[in-house]
Design an enzyme around this catalytic site. Structure first.
Site, short mmCIF file in Angstrom:
data_model
loop_
_atom_site.label_atom_id
_atom_site.label_comp_id
_atom_site.label_asym_id
_atom_site.label_seq_id
_atom_site.Cartn_x
_atom_site.Cartn_y
_atom_site.Cartn_z
N GLU A 29 -2.42 8.13 -6.66
CA GLU A 29 -2.28 7.32 -7.87
C GLU A 29 -3.08 7.93 -9.01
O GLU A 29 -4.28 8.18 -8.84
CB GLU A 29 -2.72 5.88 -7.59
N HIS A 83 0.79 0.04 -9.92
CA HIS A 83 -0.10 -0.78 -9.07
C HIS A 83 -0.62 -2.00 -9.83
O HIS A 83 -1.83 -2.26 -9.89
CB HIS A 83 -1.27 0.06 -8.53
N ARG A 142 0.83 -1.20 0.00
CA ARG A 142 0.00 0.00 0.00
C ARG A 142 0.87 1.26 0.00
O ARG A 142 1.91 1.30 0.65
CB ARG A 142 -0.92 0.03 1.24
#
Length: 319
Positions: free
Chosen positions: A274, A292, A245
């Protein structure tokens, strides 16, 4: 699995917020074939803002969610929503207490994308240790640098967070004969002994590990636990990998450590914002940055999507 009693589903609208699911034609067809009255997908195919998320969820009886923040502010404005099914395994974006207050069921299955994430972590370990990523980019820029780095075999590897993914990366590392230091808040002594693991404090891992791989949720206690202090304890040849994370690593402190050769390299797959906005950080030559993708191998996308669908079907059949 398909819902047999059509009376259960005639009035249900299912919403899918996650981009990866919405882009996958096979998964969209699968949920459409369950016979729900209406299936809404993420048409912009990008992460919703909070206002967009609220407007979307307000139409839904049940939703498949990914990394969207499901909190009291959102739930208080979507009274129609009765359940959410988690696409993926991380749950720190969901406020369970708020869900209980608003009578929203949380449906989830753990471990379905563990191999996808652990393979990425292993790939980063090998790429940074053997300088595959660094020297490839150097050669493309015209620099013939034959520094080959270090082997992963026989090195000390610290695993912080020994859940489904942490255990899977430990399994993948077995052929490399590494000395594996582990840290978790849960007592797993019998598992550690069975697998020849060494339980250690985070500080011991920072000081002794050649490679550190993070597999924890993001909690208040773990916010920025990788920072200047912890980075300063590490070996100069140390490599830090975060496929968990954003927010576990202080990105400014990591940038400082990489620029000043405090550690040798790092890989991050998750960011506080993000897509990330710090171009100075992501352009560092000794940092692997991926968007990611840890849980997004084709096989994992299918497994997570089917698990989310199955959880909805089971929920509807039970109710």
């Amino acid at each position: 699995m398909r819902i047999q009693d059509s009376t259960v589903i005639n009035d249900l609208t299912i919403g899918i917020t996650t981009v990866a699911f919405s882009k996958d034609e096979e998964l969209v067809n699968t949920i459409n074939n369950q016979g729900f009255k209406n299936v809404l997908i993420n048409q912009p195919q990008r992460r919703f803002t909070q206002d967009e998320l609220i407007a979307f969820l307000a139409k839904c009886d049940v939703a498949i969610v990914g990394l969207d923040k499901i909190n009291d502010e959102v739930l208080s404005r979507v009274p129609k929503l009765k359940a959410i099914s988690k696409y993926g395994v991380g749950l720190d974006n969901i406020d369970f207490e708020a869900c209980r207050r608003h009578n929203v069921r949380v449906l989830h299955t753990q471990g379905v994308n563990k191999r996808s994430v652990s393979e990425l972590a292993l790939g980063c370990m090998l790429s940074l240790s053997r300088r595959i990523y660094v020297t490839s980019n150097e050669l493309k820029a015209g620099d013939w640098n034959k520094q080959g780095g270090m082997q992963v075999t026989g090195k000390k590897v610290g695993i912080i967070g020994v859940g489904h993914i942490g255990k899977d990366i430990i399994e993948l590392l077995k052929p490399f004969g590494c000395e594996i230091l582990v840290n978790d808040i849960i007592d797993q002594q019998s598992y550690y002994e069975e697998n020849g693991l060494i339980e250690a404090t985070k500080e011991e891992i920072f000081k002794n590990a050649d490679i550190i791989s993070i597999h924890t949720p993001l909690t208040e206690d773990l916010k920025y636990f990788i920072n200047k202090d912890s980075l300063s304890l590490m070996k100069k040849r140390a490599i830090v990998i975060n496929t968990a994370r954003g927010g576990l690593i202080n990105q400014d402190d990591l940038k400082w450590a990489l620029k000043n050769n405090i550690i040798a390299g790092a890989a991050i797959d998750a960011y506080e914002v993000e897509p990330p906005t710090d171009s100075d950080l992501i352009s560092l030559p000794n940092l692997i940055t991926t968007p990611h993708i840890g849980g997004n191998a084709n096989e994992a996308v299918q497994a997570m999507g089917l698990a989310a669908i199955d959880n909805i079907v089971a929920y509807c059949q039970k109710d």
